[in-house]
Scaffold this motif. Structure first.
Motif, PDB file in Angstrom:
ATOM      1  N   VAL A 142      24.170   7.196  52.403  1.00 56.51           N
ATOM      2  CA  VAL A 142      25.314   6.547  53.054  1.00 56.51           C
ATOM      3  C   VAL A 142      24.993   5.086  53.339  1.00 56.51           C
ATOM      4  CG1 VAL A 142      26.772   6.533  55.117  1.00 56.51           C
ATOM      5  CG2 VAL A 142      26.128   8.714  54.047  1.00 56.51           C
ATOM      6  N   LEU A 143      25.925   4.212  52.970  1.00 52.80           N
ATOM      7  CA  LEU A 143      25.763   2.777  53.201  1.00 52.80           C
ATOM      8  C   LEU A 143      26.386   2.329  54.520  1.00 52.80           C
ATOM      9  CD1 LEU A 143      26.594   1.384  49.639  1.00 52.80           C
ATOM     10  CD2 LEU A 143      24.344   1.550  50.698  1.00 52.80           C
ATOM     11  N   LEU A 144      27.552   2.846  54.815  1.00 51.71           N
ATOM     12  CA  LEU A 144      28.259   2.490  56.049  1.00 51.71           C
ATOM     13  C   LEU A 144      29.015   3.701  56.554  1.00 51.71           C
ATOM     14  CD1 LEU A 144      30.053  -0.991  55.557  1.00 51.71           C
ATOM     15  CD2 LEU A 144      28.227  -0.451  57.176  1.00 51.71           C
ATOM     16  N   ARG A 145      29.193   3.781  57.870  1.00 49.51           N
ATOM     17  CA  ARG A 145      30.029   4.835  58.439  1.00 49.51           C
ATOM     18  C   ARG A 145      30.798   4.296  59.632  1.00 49.51           C
ATOM     19  NH1 ARG A 145      27.256   9.928  59.411  1.00 49.51           N
ATOM     20  NH2 ARG A 145      25.891   9.433  57.681  1.00 49.51           N
ATOM     21  N   ALA A 146      31.967   4.870  59.862  1.00 49.57           N
ATOM     22  CA  ALA A 146      32.803   4.522  61.017  1.00 49.57           C
ATOM     23  C   ALA A 146      33.313   5.817  61.624  1.00 49.57           C
ATOM     24  CB  ALA A 146      33.963   3.625  60.599  1.00 49.57           C
ATOM     25  N   THR A 147      33.385   5.849  62.940  1.00 41.43           N
ATOM     26  CA  THR A 147      33.751   7.062  63.668  1.00 41.43           C
ATOM     27  C   THR A 147      35.094   6.890  64.357  1.00 41.43           C
ATOM     28  OG1 THR A 147      31.417   7.573  64.056  1.00 41.43           O
ATOM     29  CG2 THR A 147      32.994   8.641  65.492  1.00 41.43           C
ATOM     30  N   THR A 148      35.871   7.986  64.425  1.00 38.61           N
ATOM     31  CA  THR A 148      37.124   7.989  65.177  1.00 38.61           C
ATOM     32  C   THR A 148      37.261   9.330  65.883  1.00 38.61           C
ATOM     33  OG1 THR A 148      39.517   7.580  65.058  1.00 38.61           O
ATOM     34  CG2 THR A 148      38.558   8.859  63.271  1.00 38.61           C
ATOM     35  N   ALA A 149      37.854   9.315  67.070  1.00 38.42           N
ATOM     36  CA  ALA A 149      38.050  10.544  67.835  1.00 38.42           C
ATOM     37  C   ALA A 149      39.172  11.372  67.214  1.00 38.42           C
ATOM     38  CB  ALA A 149      38.389  10.217  69.280  1.00 38.42           C
ATOM     39  N   ILE A 150      39.052  12.697  67.342  1.00 41.62           N
ATOM     40  CA  ILE A 150      40.139  13.607  66.980  1.00 41.62           C
ATOM     41  C   ILE A 150      40.845  13.987  68.271  1.00 41.62           C
ATOM     42  CG2 ILE A 150      40.757  15.821  65.957  1.00 41.62           C
ATOM     43  CD1 ILE A 150      38.291  15.639  64.211  1.00 41.62           C
ATOM     44  N   ASP A 151      42.060  13.514  68.437  1.00 40.80           N
ATOM     45  CA  ASP A 151      42.793  13.721  69.681  1.00 40.80           C
ATOM     46  C   ASP A 151      43.279  15.164  69.803  1.00 40.80           C
ATOM     47  OD1 ASP A 151      42.437  11.018  70.265  1.00 40.80           O
ATOM     48  OD2 ASP A 151      44.282  10.458  69.220  1.00 40.80           O
ATOM     49  N   ALA A 152      43.637  15.562  71.009  1.00 43.47           N
ATOM     50  CA  ALA A 152      44.028  16.951  71.285  1.00 43.47           C
ATOM     51  C   ALA A 152      45.228  17.397  70.462  1.00 43.47           C
ATOM     52  CB  ALA A 152      44.305  17.126  72.776  1.00 43.47           C
ATOM     53  N   GLY A 153      46.186  16.506  70.229  1.00 41.13           N
ATOM     54  CA  GLY A 153      47.382  16.893  69.486  1.00 41.13           C
ATOM     55  C   GLY A 153      47.351  16.479  68.032  1.00 41.13           C
TER      56      GLY A 153
END
Length: 311
Positions: A142-153
């Protein structure tokens, strides 16, 4: 190299960033709509709008297609939801190899359906990885990664669109700093596989806990769509939420699993209950709960058909 709507923002971002696109590869047009006429994929349609050369081979295993790909003398190939296996000779053809935009935090959810599986499993976060491709299934460094939350809905539809844009932004960043990036091998621990969604998974099993049913509905929205039978009609359920007053405990005394508990489509599950918020009857468009109930009333006490037992 990409095919569905998910890949379109990536193509647009590469063009906007000033990259010279030697060719766009995608899946061939397929019959669609009432007339079953061949319809180009979203990537092909957008590429033609942009005046780019489009190729859609059925396979890349033949010598002729491999030679045509090599003749492009590309510096790099960007691959995102393309849909064809790339033979080693294709992976080796671009001067700097092939980069894949994958919609999970590798090594979690390698494979075909990472967005669906992340929601179905109850993950609280996911993201995008820019990965150097190799012969294994999503195994490259992996060269780059970005994270995002998984919301409840969160549904697959909303998460899909957000990850698509994150991927577009991240690949532009990766290409602009390619010489500075250090490939990070994926750890052996934490590997999971996101197998393709089977339509048999779409029927709702009301005996499952409410949290599981809710995740199933949201994960399969909009496609293939979790479904149940109400008064003998097959109904897709495209939106849901946990019923707060019944979120934790059993529903004994109020209704067995699959029983509608009120006039607002709250349905008892194995434990807890879910509120059905968006539904679709066969041959009709999706509707919010209130609109659906005006045309298809469902009274409290109605029993929804149960899932067939596993074979």
């Amino acid at each position: 190299m990409g095919t569905p709507e998910f890949s379109v923002p990536v193509l647009e971002a590469l063009v906007a960033a000033g990259h010279d696109i030697a060719a766009v590869y995608c899946q061939p047009p397929r019959p669609a709509g009432r007339g079953k006429k061949d319809r180009p994929t979203p990537v092909e349609a957008r590429a033609r709008d942009l005046g780019l050369m489009v190729r859609h081979p059925v396979s890349l295993k033949g010598a002729e297609e491999q030679a045509a790909f090599a003749a492009l003398k590309a510096d790099i190939a960007v691959v995102v939801a393309y849909g064809l296996i790339l033979p080693q000779v294709i992976l080796d053809a671009p001067r700097q190899g092939c980069l894949n935009i994958h919609a999970s935090l590798l090594p979690r959810w390698r494979g075909a359906a990472p967005i669906h599986r992340a929601i179905m499993a109850g993950d609280t976060e996911t993201g995008i990885c820019i990965m150097q491709m190799e012969a294994g299934l999503d195994t490259g460094p992996v060269l780059l990664r970005a994270t995002t939350a998984i919301d409840a809905g969160e549904t697959t539809a909303t998460l899909h669109d957000r990850l698509s844009q994150i991927g577009a932004d991240l690949i532009v960043e990766a290409l602009s700093h390619l010489s500075e990036l250090s490939p990070e091998p994926q750890p052996q621990a934490g590997v999971t596989y996101a197998s393709k969604i089977d339509k048999a998974e779409a029927r709702i099993d009301w005996t499952a806990p409410a949290a599981v049913v809710d995740r199933q509905i949201r994960a399969l929205s909009p496609f293939p769509g979790a479904w149940c039978e109400i008064d003998g009609q097959r109904i897709k359920v495209l939106g849901s939420g946990l019923a707060d007053r019944l979120a934790d405990g059993p529903t004994e005394g109020q209704g067995a699993p699959g029983t509608v508990l009120d006039d607002a489509l709250t349905v008892a599950c194995g434990t807890g209950a879910v509120s059905l918020l968006r539904l679709q009857r066969a041959g009709k468009g999706a509707q919010d709960r209130e609109t659906f109930l005006r045309g298809f009333p469902v009274a409290a006490g109605t029993k929804l058909a149960q899932s067939e037992p596993a074979q």
